[in-house]
Design a protein around this motif. Structure first.
Motif, PDB file in Angstrom:
ATOM      1  N   GLN A  33       9.287  -6.512   4.768  1.00 38.58           N
ATOM      2  CA  GLN A  33       7.850  -6.436   4.521  1.00 38.58           C
ATOM      3  C   GLN A  33       7.171  -5.325   5.313  1.00 38.58           C
ATOM      4  O   GLN A  33       6.396  -4.536   4.762  1.00 38.58           O
ATOM      5  N   SER A  34       7.434  -5.232   6.613  1.00 39.08           N
ATOM      6  CA  SER A  34       6.736  -4.217   7.404  1.00 39.08           C
ATOM      7  C   SER A  34       7.217  -2.809   7.054  1.00 39.08           C
ATOM      8  O   SER A  34       6.445  -1.847   7.124  1.00 39.08           O
ATOM      9  N   SER A  35       8.488  -2.664   6.661  1.00 38.61           N
ATOM     10  CA  SER A  35       8.963  -1.351   6.224  1.00 38.61           C
ATOM     11  C   SER A  35       8.199  -0.897   4.986  1.00 38.61           C
ATOM     12  O   SER A  35       7.806   0.276   4.876  1.00 38.61           O
ATOM     13  N   ILE A  36       7.985  -1.822   4.055  1.00 37.87           N
ATOM     14  CA  ILE A  36       7.227  -1.500   2.842  1.00 37.87           C
ATOM     15  C   ILE A  36       5.786  -1.140   3.194  1.00 37.87           C
ATOM     16  O   ILE A  36       5.231  -0.147   2.711  1.00 37.87           O
ATOM     17  N   ALA A  37       5.177  -1.956   4.050  1.00 41.55           N
ATOM     18  CA  ALA A  37       3.765  -1.748   4.386  1.00 41.55           C
ATOM     19  C   ALA A  37       3.551  -0.396   5.057  1.00 41.55           C
ATOM     20  O   ALA A  37       2.644   0.375   4.669  1.00 41.55           O
ATOM     21  N   PHE A  38       4.358  -0.064   6.063  1.00 41.17           N
ATOM     22  CA  PHE A  38       4.174   1.192   6.771  1.00 41.17           C
ATOM     23  C   PHE A  38       4.526   2.393   5.885  1.00 41.17           C
ATOM     24  O   PHE A  38       3.872   3.438   5.970  1.00 41.17           O
ATOM     25  N   THR A  39       5.533   2.256   5.049  1.00 40.12           N
ATOM     26  CA  THR A  39       5.880   3.343   4.126  1.00 40.12           C
ATOM     27  C   THR A  39       4.738   3.601   3.152  1.00 40.12           C
ATOM     28  O   THR A  39       4.420   4.751   2.830  1.00 40.12           O
ATOM     29  N   SER A  40       4.101   2.536   2.676  1.00 34.05           N
ATOM     30  CA  SER A  40       2.970   2.683   1.767  1.00 34.05           C
ATOM     31  C   SER A  40       1.793   3.366   2.451  1.00 34.05           C
ATOM     32  O   SER A  40       1.167   4.271   1.886  1.00 34.05           O
ATOM     33  N   ILE A  41       1.481   2.949   3.677  1.00 33.64           N
ATOM     34  CA  ILE A  41       0.376   3.559   4.420  1.00 33.64           C
ATOM     35  C   ILE A  41       0.622   5.050   4.620  1.00 33.64           C
ATOM     36  O   ILE A  41      -0.291   5.878   4.492  1.00 33.64           O
ATOM     37  N   ALA A  42       1.868   5.410   4.928  1.00 38.49           N
ATOM     38  CA  ALA A  42       2.203   6.802   5.216  1.00 38.49           C
ATOM     39  C   ALA A  42       2.426   7.630   3.966  1.00 38.49           C
ATOM     40  O   ALA A  42       2.763   8.813   4.058  1.00 38.49           O
ATOM     41  N   ARG A  43       2.252   7.018   2.766  1.00 42.38           N
ATOM     42  CA  ARG A  43       2.432   7.695   1.485  1.00 42.38           C
ATOM     43  C   ARG A  43       3.871   8.163   1.300  1.00 42.38           C
ATOM     44  O   ARG A  43       4.151   9.282   0.908  1.00 42.38           O
ATOM     45  N   GLY A  44       4.797   7.237   1.604  1.00 45.11           N
ATOM     46  CA  GLY A  44       6.214   7.528   1.433  1.00 45.11           C
ATOM     47  C   GLY A  44       6.766   6.906   0.167  1.00 45.11           C
ATOM     48  O   GLY A  44       6.022   6.452  -0.709  1.00 45.11           O
ATOM     49  N   ASN A  45       8.093   6.856   0.076  1.00 46.36           N
ATOM     50  CA  ASN A  45       8.792   6.330  -1.091  1.00 46.36           C
ATOM     51  C   ASN A  45       8.892   4.810  -0.985  1.00 46.36           C
ATOM     52  O   ASN A  45       9.848   4.272  -0.409  1.00 46.36           O
ATOM     53  N   VAL A  46       7.913   4.115  -1.546  1.00 41.26           N
ATOM     54  CA  VAL A  46       7.853   2.662  -1.427  1.00 41.26           C
ATOM     55  C   VAL A  46       9.027   1.965  -2.124  1.00 41.26           C
ATOM     56  O   VAL A  46       9.624   1.051  -1.551  1.00 41.26           O
ATOM     57  N   PRO A  47       9.397   2.353  -3.355  1.00 38.47           N
ATOM     58  CA  PRO A  47      10.553   1.696  -3.978  1.00 38.47           C
ATOM     59  C   PRO A  47      11.817   1.818  -3.134  1.00 38.47           C
ATOM     60  O   PRO A  47      12.608   0.876  -3.042  1.00 38.47           O
ATOM     61  N   ALA A  48      12.001   2.978  -2.501  1.00 36.46           N
ATOM     62  CA  ALA A  48      13.174   3.159  -1.644  1.00 36.46           C
ATOM     63  C   ALA A  48      13.113   2.235  -0.437  1.00 36.46           C
ATOM     64  O   ALA A  48      14.130   1.674  -0.008  1.00 36.46           O
ATOM     65  N   ALA A  49      11.918   2.052   0.136  1.00 39.93           N
ATOM     66  CA  ALA A  49      11.768   1.153   1.278  1.00 39.93           C
ATOM     67  C   ALA A  49      12.064  -0.281   0.880  1.00 39.93           C
ATOM     68  O   ALA A  49      12.679  -1.042   1.643  1.00 39.93           O
ATOM     69  N   ILE A  50      11.640  -0.675  -0.330  1.00 42.99           N
ATOM     70  CA  ILE A  50      11.909  -2.023  -0.827  1.00 42.99           C
ATOM     71  C   ILE A  50      13.410  -2.254  -0.924  1.00 42.99           C
ATOM     72  O   ILE A  50      13.951  -3.249  -0.403  1.00 42.99           O
ATOM     73  N   CYS A  51      14.089  -1.336  -1.578  1.00 39.88           N
ATOM     74  CA  CYS A  51      15.528  -1.494  -1.782  1.00 39.88           C
ATOM     75  C   CYS A  51      16.300  -1.378  -0.465  1.00 39.88           C
ATOM     76  O   CYS A  51      17.250  -2.126  -0.230  1.00 39.88           O
ATOM     77  N   ALA A  52      15.899  -0.441   0.394  1.00 37.35           N
ATOM     78  CA  ALA A  52      16.601  -0.260   1.661  1.00 37.35           C
ATOM     79  C   ALA A  52      16.499  -1.512   2.532  1.00 37.35           C
ATOM     80  O   ALA A  52      17.485  -1.955   3.124  1.00 37.35           O
ATOM     81  N   GLY A  53      15.291  -2.080   2.594  1.00 39.11           N
ATOM     82  CA  GLY A  53      15.126  -3.312   3.366  1.00 39.11           C
ATOM     83  C   GLY A  53      15.908  -4.469   2.777  1.00 39.11           C
ATOM     84  O   GLY A  53      16.512  -5.270   3.497  1.00 39.11           O
TER      85      GLY A  53
END
Length: 338
Positions: free
Chosen positions: A109-129
């Motif tokens: 959850q926090s990986s997704i949230a911080f990636t979204s805030i920083a305008r990163g690759n959210v789908p990748a953060a979801i799958c990576a986590g």
């Protein structure tokens, strides 16, 4: 600088265990309830993980391999390197907890949230986590067996059997039954989230009660805690630096590097606490202390980094879809305390 309210609840639970530890029959009841809670937690983890999303994420295998390498290779190497700090800065039990911290899977959850805030690759953060959480159910106990061995607060073949029965079997059952229970879990996500957190609080209370009854908290002093915090700050700084500049060296674009940095530098409290309870038994209270401290530290530091990344100028051409287009896939991928 965010202070996770759940950390305050955890600290309150630790205080309750210090003042009113479970003893005798109460300890037996708490231990049985804790065992059931751990099994139920991992059943929910299995039922929440979308197999289709995980398979879709395999298309970006280089990124996920990088995150897994950071989580289960680089982190443990740093943990092993910290062995030289015993006994000058860390006591052996605190070092065991620090080493266990480095073996725990990444957050979701926090990986997704911080990636979204920083305008990163959210789908990748979801799958990576998700991949890290899934792999950690098997890899974390195996690494603990190899690196902690008989010094891991009673880790043994019996502990490995407990890991399989209390963690892996419920997780697989959740995956198998997801087709029938997934909709119910999604509709009642908020209520089950409270169940998640309540279960972890019960695990913490049981672990710290056992520690109080056995008197192991006399081994910890304010100086040792300060030393532990300093060591964890160095570990976090090293991982944040390696994940960011390592991603650049591997020629990932900005959005991917952000996902790698946030997913590859953090550790999951939600997964680590139940695992520690099974692996360490009565010594779990000291084992989870470094993880609890690291959890709060990573939230505070990553919140600052995410806000700074959000102000970075975007390149004219990006190779990934906008995070908002797929942010809905984050539903049900993990607990908020992860």
């Amino acid at each position: 600088m965010p202070i996770d309210p759940y950390i305050l609840l955890l600290l309150g639970t630790v205080g309750l265990a210090a003042l009113l530890p479970a003893r005798g029959m109460g300890a037996d009841v708490a231990s049985g309830a804790s065992t059931a809670a751990i099994a139920f937690l991992f059943f929910l983890y299995g039922a929440r993980l979308s197999t289709r999303e995980a398979l879709d994420g395999l298309k970006h295998w280089r990124l996920h391999t990088t995150v897994l390498a950071c989580t289960f290779v680089v982190f443990p190497l740093l943990g092993l390197a910290a062995r030289g700090l015993v006994p000058v800065i860390l006591t052996h039990p605190l070092y065991q907890g620090l080493l266990f911290l480095t073996l725990v899977p990444s957050t979701v959850q926090s990986s997704i949230a911080f990636t979204s805030i920083a305008r990163g690759n959210v789908p990748a953060a979801i799958c990576a986590g998700s991949f890290s959480s899934l792999a950690g159910i098997v890899i974390t106990p195996l690494l603990a067996a190899a690196l902690l061995g008989g010094n891991g607060g009673g880790f043994s073949a019996d502990s490995l059997v407990k890991i399989v029965l209390q963690l892996l079997v419920p997780f697989l059952a959740g995956q198998l039954l997801r087709r029938w229970v997934g909709g119910f879990i999604t509709r009642h996500k908020r209520i089950l989230g409270y169940v998640d957190r309540g279960s972890i609080l019960l695990v913490v209370y049981t672990a710290f009660s056992e520690g109080m009854v056995q008197g192991i908290w006399h081994q910890v002093s304010a100086v040792r805690l300060a030393g532990l915090l300093a060591v964890e700050a160095v570990v976090l700084a090293v991982m944040l630096t390696l994940t960011w500049f390592g991603g650049k060296a591997l020629r990932f674009d900005r959005e991917d590097r952000i996902a790698i940095q946030f997913a590859g530098s953090k550790k999951s409290l939600a997964s680590g606490l139940p695992m520690a309870s099974v692996l360490f038994g009565a010594h779990a209270s000291l084992a989870v202390l470094p993880l609890m401290l690291f959890h709060q530290m990573q939230l505070m530091v990553c919140a600052v980094i995410a806000k700074r990344r959000a102000r970075d100028p975007l390149p004219e051409v990006t190779g990934t879809a906008a995070p908002t287009a797929v942010s809905r896939t984050a539903v049900g991928t993990g607990t908020r305390s992860g």
